[in-house]
Write a protein that holds these residues in place. Structure first.
Motif, short mmCIF file in Angstrom:
data_model
loop_
_atom_site.label_atom_id
_atom_site.label_comp_id
_atom_site.label_asym_id
_atom_site.label_seq_id
_atom_site.Cartn_x
_atom_site.Cartn_y
_atom_site.Cartn_z
N PHE A 1 6.81 -76.00 78.03
CA PHE A 1 5.43 -76.17 78.50
C PHE A 1 5.05 -77.65 78.56
CE2 PHE A 1 4.67 -71.64 77.17
CZ PHE A 1 4.29 -71.20 78.42
N THR A 2 5.56 -78.43 77.64
CA THR A 2 5.28 -79.87 77.67
C THR A 2 5.91 -80.51 78.90
OG1 THR A 2 5.26 -79.91 75.24
CG2 THR A 2 5.44 -82.03 76.37
N ILE A 3 7.13 -80.12 79.23
CA ILE A 3 7.81 -80.66 80.41
C ILE A 3 7.04 -80.29 81.68
CG2 ILE A 3 9.88 -80.46 81.84
CD1 ILE A 3 11.50 -80.20 79.24
N ILE A 4 6.55 -79.05 81.76
CA ILE A 4 5.77 -78.64 82.93
C ILE A 4 4.50 -79.48 83.03
CG2 ILE A 4 4.45 -76.75 83.95
CD1 ILE A 4 6.48 -74.82 82.68
N ALA A 5 3.83 -79.68 81.89
CA ALA A 5 2.61 -80.49 81.89
C ALA A 5 2.89 -81.92 82.34
CB ALA A 5 2.00 -80.48 80.49
N VAL A 6 4.02 -82.46 81.91
CA VAL A 6 4.41 -83.80 82.35
C VAL A 6 4.65 -83.80 83.85
CG1 VAL A 6 6.25 -85.54 82.25
CG2 VAL A 6 5.37 -84.53 80.13
N GLY A 7 5.36 -82.78 84.34
CA GLY A 7 5.68 -82.71 85.77
C GLY A 7 4.44 -82.65 86.65
N LEU A 8 3.40 -81.98 86.19
CA LEU A 8 2.18 -81.89 86.99
C LEU A 8 1.54 -83.26 87.21
CD1 LEU A 8 0.55 -78.66 85.47
CD2 LEU A 8 1.68 -78.91 87.68
N ASN A 9 1.82 -84.19 86.32
CA ASN A 9 1.26 -85.53 86.47
C ASN A 9 1.94 -86.34 87.56
OD1 ASN A 9 -0.86 -86.44 84.25
ND2 ASN A 9 0.52 -84.97 83.29
N PHE A 10 3.04 -85.85 88.09
CA PHE A 10 3.74 -86.56 89.16
C PHE A 10 3.26 -86.09 90.54
CE2 PHE A 10 6.37 -87.40 85.56
CZ PHE A 10 6.96 -88.63 85.81
N LEU A 11 2.22 -85.25 90.57
CA LEU A 11 1.68 -84.77 91.84
C LEU A 11 0.59 -85.68 92.40
CD1 LEU A 11 1.49 -80.92 91.11
CD2 LEU A 11 3.33 -82.24 92.21
N GLY A 12 0.23 -86.74 91.64
CA GLY A 12 -0.67 -87.75 92.16
C GLY A 12 -2.15 -87.48 92.02
N PHE A 13 -2.56 -86.59 91.09
CA PHE A 13 -3.98 -86.32 90.89
C PHE A 13 -4.65 -87.49 90.18
CE2 PHE A 13 -2.32 -81.84 90.79
CZ PHE A 13 -2.84 -81.50 92.04
N ASN A 14 -5.92 -87.75 90.51
CA ASN A 14 -6.70 -88.71 89.74
C ASN A 14 -6.92 -88.15 88.35
OD1 ASN A 14 -9.53 -89.53 88.64
ND2 ASN A 14 -9.00 -91.14 90.08
N PRO A 15 -6.56 -88.88 87.30
CA PRO A 15 -6.62 -88.33 85.94
C PRO A 15 -7.99 -87.80 85.53
CG PRO A 15 -5.41 -90.40 85.95
CD PRO A 15 -6.03 -90.25 87.31
N MET A 16 -9.06 -88.56 85.82
CA MET A 16 -10.38 -88.12 85.39
C MET A 16 -10.84 -86.89 86.16
SD MET A 16 -11.05 -89.99 82.84
CE MET A 16 -12.78 -89.77 82.50
N ARG A 17 -10.50 -86.83 87.47
CA ARG A 17 -10.86 -85.62 88.23
C ARG A 17 -10.08 -84.43 87.72
NH1 ARG A 17 -11.30 -87.39 94.54
NH2 ARG A 17 -13.35 -88.37 94.37
N ALA A 18 -8.81 -84.67 87.39
CA ALA A 18 -7.99 -83.57 86.88
C ALA A 18 -8.56 -83.01 85.59
CB ALA A 18 -6.55 -84.06 86.66
N LEU A 19 -9.15 -83.88 84.76
CA LEU A 19 -9.76 -83.42 83.51
C LEU A 19 -10.89 -82.44 83.80
CD1 LEU A 19 -9.91 -86.74 81.45
CD2 LEU A 19 -8.23 -84.92 81.30
N VAL A 20 -11.72 -82.76 84.79
CA VAL A 20 -12.84 -81.87 85.14
C VAL A 20 -12.31 -80.58 85.77
CG1 VAL A 20 -14.95 -81.63 86.51
CG2 VAL A 20 -14.41 -83.81 85.43
N TYR A 21 -11.31 -80.70 86.66
CA TYR A 21 -10.76 -79.51 87.30
C TYR A 21 -10.14 -78.56 86.27
CZ TYR A 21 -11.24 -81.97 91.77
OH TYR A 21 -11.72 -82.63 92.86
N SER A 22 -9.51 -79.13 85.26
CA SER A 22 -8.90 -78.28 84.23
C SER A 22 -9.97 -77.50 83.47
CB SER A 22 -8.06 -79.11 83.27
OG SER A 22 -8.86 -79.96 82.48
N GLY A 23 -11.14 -78.13 83.29
CA GLY A 23 -12.25 -77.42 82.66
C GLY A 23 -12.72 -76.25 83.50
#
Length: 434
Positions: A355-377
């Motif tokens: 699960f950690t590897i998958i979470a790391v991999g999702l970060n290589f898709l180019g999302f803006n980190p702060m927007r991704a935080l809101v989207y995850s909510g």
């Protein structure tokens, strides 16, 4: 708890270590759960809410507080009385066509939020270390996995306690920003609702991240881990809970959720009093969000904000990935315990790494980190309602809970919470078609 003869049984606090519950535990597990609720996703969501809508969303803090308490306490109670983790109980009481969709939704929510938190942590670290964000994400993830695999349960718990203290920085930030008292009072006690997509999106994100599903599974399983630490390694030894134990657990969780809610309130107030007033309503980077701490730290505001994100990230990400591993392993019938050594529970630790590897991999898709935080909510806002409904039904089931089923006031509060979170999600969907 009902035994094999259908009789109600209650484990009293006479076993070794039963005096573990008290002030120390309230300042430990309760605050850890509360701090984990204020993870990077939560900080990003609350900061965005304050920056975009000012003080008009402060009312969500006192409104969500009793809901946060209700859902986490129900999860804790389920773990204590049944002696099992959340999905272990779901598996035993619901058919596969309910079990698997619920599991998949929770795993998706946990993994996406862990990915967003890793990205937020990397962005914060990147303010001070001139390395590419993907490199930082990999390094942070490796450090977290090492803690989970090589560290003992007791070490992990104690590290979490210290990391939680960093969140107090946001209280000072809000107070030194000198917000308008009348605006604060109005925003706190007069609910404001705007029927726009942006407003409803942030509202669902606030509800989703403050009532995140990963807290339910973590809380039920950490109760089991605490019992194991006290020598109750067999299921028969863990089943049941005394009235005193449940009362003290309630106080623990009340402490933790109050802590979480206060931090939530002051993060929104910080950005409302600084970024919103300066017309910086769209937070796109960790550097922008760091401006919320300028009143308390001046040029060091970025450092303090970064420390906040980094600290709670190191606390919350392992809770999310371990929680996901608990859920999947319990459904598949695999050993799942942080007390077990990797050689004794290889599948459990392998799932944590996966699960950690998958979470790391999702970060290589180019999302803006702060927007991704809101989207995850927002994702959590949609995945949480079904799970919450099952927890409510199970804690009212005498076959599971014996004579420790929910009281009428707790049921009323819990049903209000279920209805509120379902309504928020429906409102968001409706806004897409308006």
């Amino acid at each position: 708890m009902l035994n094999e003869h259908g009789e109600s049984r209650e484990i009293q606090s006479s076993s070794p270590g039963s005096g573990r519950r008290g002030i120390g535990r309230a300042l430990g597990l309760g605050v850890v759960a509360g701090a984990a609720d204020d993870d990077c996703s939560a900080i990003g969501t609350y900061a965005s809410a304050g920056a975009q809508f000012g003080t008009s969303l402060l009312w969500t803090a006192p409104v969500t507080f009793p809901m946060m308490f209700a859902v986490v306490y129900l999860s804790s109670k389920l773990g204590q009385v049944s002696g099992k983790g959340l999905f272990h109980v779901i598996k035993e009481n619901y058919p596969n066509y309910i079990l698997w969709p619920t599991l998949i939704a929770v795993l998706l929510g946990n993994t996406i939020e862990a990915a967003a938190d890793l990205g937020g942590m990397a962005a914060a670290i990147g303010l001070f270390i001139p390395l590419p964000v993907p490199v930082i994400v990999i390094g942070v993830a490796a450090a977290i996995v090492a803690l989970q695999i090589l560290g003992s349960y007791e070490l992990i718990r104690n590290v979490f306690r210290w990391l939680a203290l960093v969140l107090f920085a946001y209280i000072g930030s809000a107070l030194l920003a000198k917000p308008d008292p009348w605006e604060v009072l109005r925003g706190t006690f007069v609910p404001t609702v705007q029927f726009s997509r942006d407003f409803l999106s942030i509202l669902v994100a606030i509800i989703g991240t403050s009532l995140s599903a990963y807290l339910y599974t973590w809380q039920s399983n950490v109760e089991v881990e605490e019992e194991i630490e006290q020598g109750r390694t067999k299921l028969s030894e863990r089943q049941g809970a005394s009235t005193q134990e449940l009362r003290q657990s309630r106080n623990d969780i009340l402490t933790g959720m109050l802590f979480s809610n206060i931090i939530m309130y002051f993060i929104m107030l910080s950005t409302a009093a600084t970024l919103h007033k300066a017309d910086q309503t769209n937070i796109e980077t960790a550097a922008q969000a760091a401006e919320a701490l300028r009143p308390i730290a001046g040029d060091a505001a970025g450092l303090l904000f970064a420390l906040g994100i980094i600290a709670v990230g190191f606390l919350a990400v392992p809770i999310m990935t371990t929680g996901a591993a608990y859920d999947l392993c319990q459904v598949l019938g695999w050993i799942s315990s942080l007390h077990a050594k990797p050689k004794d529970a290889p599948k459990f630790y392998a799932v944590i790494v996966a699960f950690t590897i998958i979470a790391v991999g999702l970060n290589f898709l180019g999302f803006n980190p702060m927007r991704a935080l809101v989207y995850s909510g927002i994702v959590q806002g949609f995945s949480t309602p079904p799970l919450l409904l099952f927890i409510l039904l199970m804690t009212n089931n005498r076959q599971i809970m014996g004579d420790k089923v929910n009281t009428l006031p707790l049921n009323i509060l819990s049903w209000i919470t279920v209805i509120a979170i379902f309504s928020a999600s429906v409102g968001l969907v409706a806004s897409w078609f308006i």
